[in-house]
Design a protein around this motif. Structure first.
Motif, mmCIF file in Angstrom:
data_model
loop_
_atom_site.group_PDB
_atom_site.id
_atom_site.type_symbol
_atom_site.label_atom_id
_atom_site.label_comp_id
_atom_site.label_asym_id
_atom_site.label_seq_id
_atom_site.Cartn_x
_atom_site.Cartn_y
_atom_site.Cartn_z
ATOM 1 N N VAL A 238 -2.145 -1.826 -16.109
ATOM 2 C CA VAL A 238 -1.059 -2.658 -15.121
ATOM 3 C C VAL A 238 0.064 -3.059 -15.643
ATOM 4 O O VAL A 238 0.398 -3.507 -16.495
ATOM 5 N N VAL A 239 1.168 -2.949 -14.643
ATOM 6 C CA VAL A 239 2.497 -2.996 -14.795
ATOM 7 C C VAL A 239 3.076 -3.762 -13.698
ATOM 8 O O VAL A 239 2.823 -3.976 -12.696
ATOM 9 N N GLU A 240 4.435 -4.203 -14.148
ATOM 10 C CA GLU A 240 5.162 -4.835 -12.869
ATOM 11 C C GLU A 240 6.353 -3.927 -12.970
ATOM 12 O O GLU A 240 7.159 -3.521 -13.865
ATOM 13 N N GLU A 241 6.856 -3.597 -11.818
ATOM 14 C CA GLU A 241 7.968 -2.553 -11.381
ATOM 15 C C GLU A 241 8.813 -3.255 -10.061
ATOM 16 O O GLU A 241 8.465 -4.152 -9.429
ATOM 17 N N SER A 242 9.936 -2.551 -9.905
ATOM 18 C CA SER A 242 10.687 -2.961 -8.608
ATOM 19 C C SER A 242 10.039 -2.439 -7.369
ATOM 20 O O SER A 242 9.645 -1.358 -7.208
ATOM 21 N N MET A 243 10.347 -3.013 -6.404
ATOM 22 C CA MET A 243 10.124 -2.735 -5.084
ATOM 23 C C MET A 243 11.267 -1.947 -4.196
ATOM 24 O O MET A 243 12.428 -2.140 -5.006
ATOM 25 N N PRO A 244 11.286 -1.145 -3.561
ATOM 26 C CA PRO A 244 10.012 -0.857 -2.676
ATOM 27 C C PRO A 244 9.350 0.527 -3.566
ATOM 28 O O PRO A 244 8.039 0.677 -3.418
ATOM 29 N N GLY A 245 10.102 1.418 -4.057
ATOM 30 C CA GLY A 245 9.489 2.410 -4.738
ATOM 31 C C GLY A 245 8.788 3.356 -3.819
ATOM 32 O O GLY A 245 8.985 3.554 -2.931
ATOM 33 N N LYS A 246 7.598 3.615 -4.206
ATOM 34 C CA LYS A 246 6.629 4.412 -3.720
ATOM 35 C C LYS A 246 5.697 3.950 -2.249
ATOM 36 O O LYS A 246 4.902 4.475 -2.030
ATOM 37 N N TRP A 247 5.839 2.501 -2.158
ATOM 38 C CA TRP A 247 5.081 1.738 -1.402
ATOM 39 C C TRP A 247 5.525 2.178 0.204
ATOM 40 O O TRP A 247 6.781 2.315 0.263
ATOM 41 N N THR A 248 4.550 2.289 0.830
ATOM 42 C CA THR A 248 4.621 2.601 2.415
ATOM 43 C C THR A 248 4.383 1.454 3.449
ATOM 44 O O THR A 248 4.909 1.565 4.508
ATOM 45 N N HIS A 249 3.544 0.735 3.027
ATOM 46 C CA HIS A 249 2.868 -0.367 4.026
ATOM 47 C C HIS A 249 2.749 -1.604 3.293
ATOM 48 O O HIS A 249 2.805 -1.751 2.110
ATOM 49 N N TYR B 269 0.642 -1.205 0.045
ATOM 50 C CA TYR B 269 0.191 -0.046 -0.029
ATOM 51 C C TYR B 269 0.765 1.202 -0.015
ATOM 52 O O TYR B 269 1.867 1.308 0.525
ATOM 53 N N ARG B 270 0.217 2.550 -0.266
ATOM 54 C CA ARG B 270 0.808 3.655 -0.317
ATOM 55 C C ARG B 270 0.037 4.432 0.453
ATOM 56 O O ARG B 270 -1.251 4.782 0.279
ATOM 57 N N LEU B 271 0.387 5.191 1.575
ATOM 58 C CA LEU B 271 -0.223 6.121 2.656
ATOM 59 C C LEU B 271 0.201 7.408 1.977
ATOM 60 O O LEU B 271 1.370 7.957 1.670
ATOM 61 N N THR B 272 -0.752 8.347 1.650
ATOM 62 C CA THR B 272 -0.356 9.567 1.022
ATOM 63 C C THR B 272 -1.407 10.499 2.023
ATOM 64 O O THR B 272 -2.685 10.299 1.898
ATOM 65 N N LYS B 273 -1.223 11.637 2.711
ATOM 66 C CA LYS B 273 -2.010 12.366 3.458
ATOM 67 C C LYS B 273 -3.030 11.601 4.400
ATOM 68 O O LYS B 273 -3.981 11.960 4.647
ATOM 69 N N GLY B 274 -2.252 10.720 5.003
ATOM 70 C CA GLY B 274 -3.109 9.767 6.038
ATOM 71 C C GLY B 274 -3.977 8.834 5.491
ATOM 72 O O GLY B 274 -4.753 8.309 6.154
ATOM 73 N N LYS B 275 -4.177 8.578 4.315
ATOM 74 C CA LYS B 275 -5.065 7.793 3.697
ATOM 75 C C LYS B 275 -4.424 6.625 2.729
ATOM 76 O O LYS B 275 -3.421 7.181 2.041
ATOM 77 N N MET B 276 -4.536 5.551 2.638
ATOM 78 C CA MET B 276 -3.974 4.736 1.765
ATOM 79 C C MET B 276 -4.972 4.849 0.435
ATOM 80 O O MET B 276 -6.016 5.022 0.136
ATOM 81 N N VAL B 277 -3.984 5.109 -0.585
ATOM 82 C CA VAL B 277 -4.384 5.607 -1.827
ATOM 83 C C VAL B 277 -4.069 4.645 -3.090
ATOM 84 O O VAL B 277 -4.499 4.762 -4.305
ATOM 85 N N ASN B 278 -3.170 3.699 -3.119
ATOM 86 C CA ASN B 278 -2.626 2.976 -3.924
ATOM 87 C C ASN B 278 -2.183 1.505 -3.418
ATOM 88 O O ASN B 278 -1.979 1.423 -2.089
ATOM 89 N N THR B 279 -2.557 0.346 -3.936
ATOM 90 C CA THR B 279 -2.108 -0.873 -3.722
ATOM 91 C C THR B 279 -1.656 -2.033 -4.853
ATOM 92 O O THR B 279 -2.074 -1.379 -5.959
ATOM 93 N N GLY B 280 -1.079 -2.898 -4.549
ATOM 94 C CA GLY B 280 -0.603 -3.764 -5.604
ATOM 95 C C GLY B 280 -0.327 -4.904 -4.905
ATOM 96 O O GLY B 280 -0.296 -5.250 -3.560
ATOM 97 N N ILE B 281 0.536 -5.905 -5.809
ATOM 98 C CA ILE B 281 0.762 -7.226 -5.447
ATOM 99 C C ILE B 281 2.183 -7.470 -5.211
ATOM 100 O O ILE B 281 2.952 -7.447 -6.419
ATOM 101 N N SER B 282 3.087 -7.445 -4.205
ATOM 102 C CA SER B 282 4.520 -7.743 -4.104
ATOM 103 C C SER B 282 4.630 -9.051 -4.412
ATOM 104 O O SER B 282 4.233 -10.234 -3.643
ATOM 105 N N LEU B 283 5.686 -9.708 -5.218
ATOM 106 C CA LEU B 283 5.775 -11.120 -5.696
ATOM 107 C C LEU B 283 6.662 -11.876 -4.964
ATOM 108 O O LEU B 283 6.792 -13.099 -5.177
#
Length: 171
Positions: A152-163, A123-137
């Motif tokens: 739908v894309v495949e990218e490297s971790m962790p990038g913008k993810w916060t949780h 998940y990505r937390l922005t301004k106190g709210k979860m705003v994006n989600t994905g599947i870590s492989l």
């Protein structure tokens, strides 16, 4: 003999559970290249569906960009995660914030401590709210429905993810 049978049964159960993570990965990988549409969860995009979503979510749907996905399956971030988990019998809501606050998690935490070798939901937390989600492989990669232009894309971790979180029943 009884002991060996119990050990074999335990190994079969462990294998079944780890197969769930493999099924989630297979589903996610099969959706790379699919389109993005806010509020979607795997529908094949038609002109009629695009207009319906545009009327329901006028500030979220740019028909000039999204029309390139006509004829393809479309997802938003939580719709993709929801469908992937449904494939293995795990129910999660089609909303990042609500899903994060739900009781479906066996474990969860900040991204600095995510289990790098396991499939989990990020998940990505922005301004106190979860705003994006994905599947870590579990291999340093994440699949998610990125945006209108990318789909739908495949990218490297962790990038913008916060949780991260592992749903109950995945392992």
């Amino acid at each position: 003999m009884k002991y060996i049978s119990l050990v074999l049964l335990a190994l079969c159960i462990i294998q079944m559970k780890s197969n769930k993570a493999s099924e989630v990965i297979a589903f996610a990988k099969s959706k790379v290249g699919s389109g993005y549409l806010w509020g979607a969860s795997g529908q094949v995009l038609t002109q009629e569906l695009l207009q319906k979503f545009k009327s329901q979510h006028p500030n979220q749907v740019d028909t000039n960009i999204i029309s390139k996905w006509i004829g393809k399956e479309v997802y938003d971030c939580s719709g993709l995660v929801m469908k992937a988990l449904q494939k293995v019998g795990i129910k999660i809501t089609h909303n990042c914030q609500v899903a994060w606050k739900s009781g479906i998690w066996a474990s969860k935490g900040e991204i600095s401590k995510y289990p790098k070798n396991k499939v989990c939901i990020v998940y990505r937390l922005t301004k106190g709210k979860m705003v994006n989600t994905g599947i870590s492989l579990g291999n340093g990669k994440v699949i998610y429905a990125k945006e209108d232009k990318s789909g739908v894309v495949e990218e490297s971790m962790p990038g913008k993810w916060t949780h991260w979180g592992i749903p109950k029943g995945l392992y």
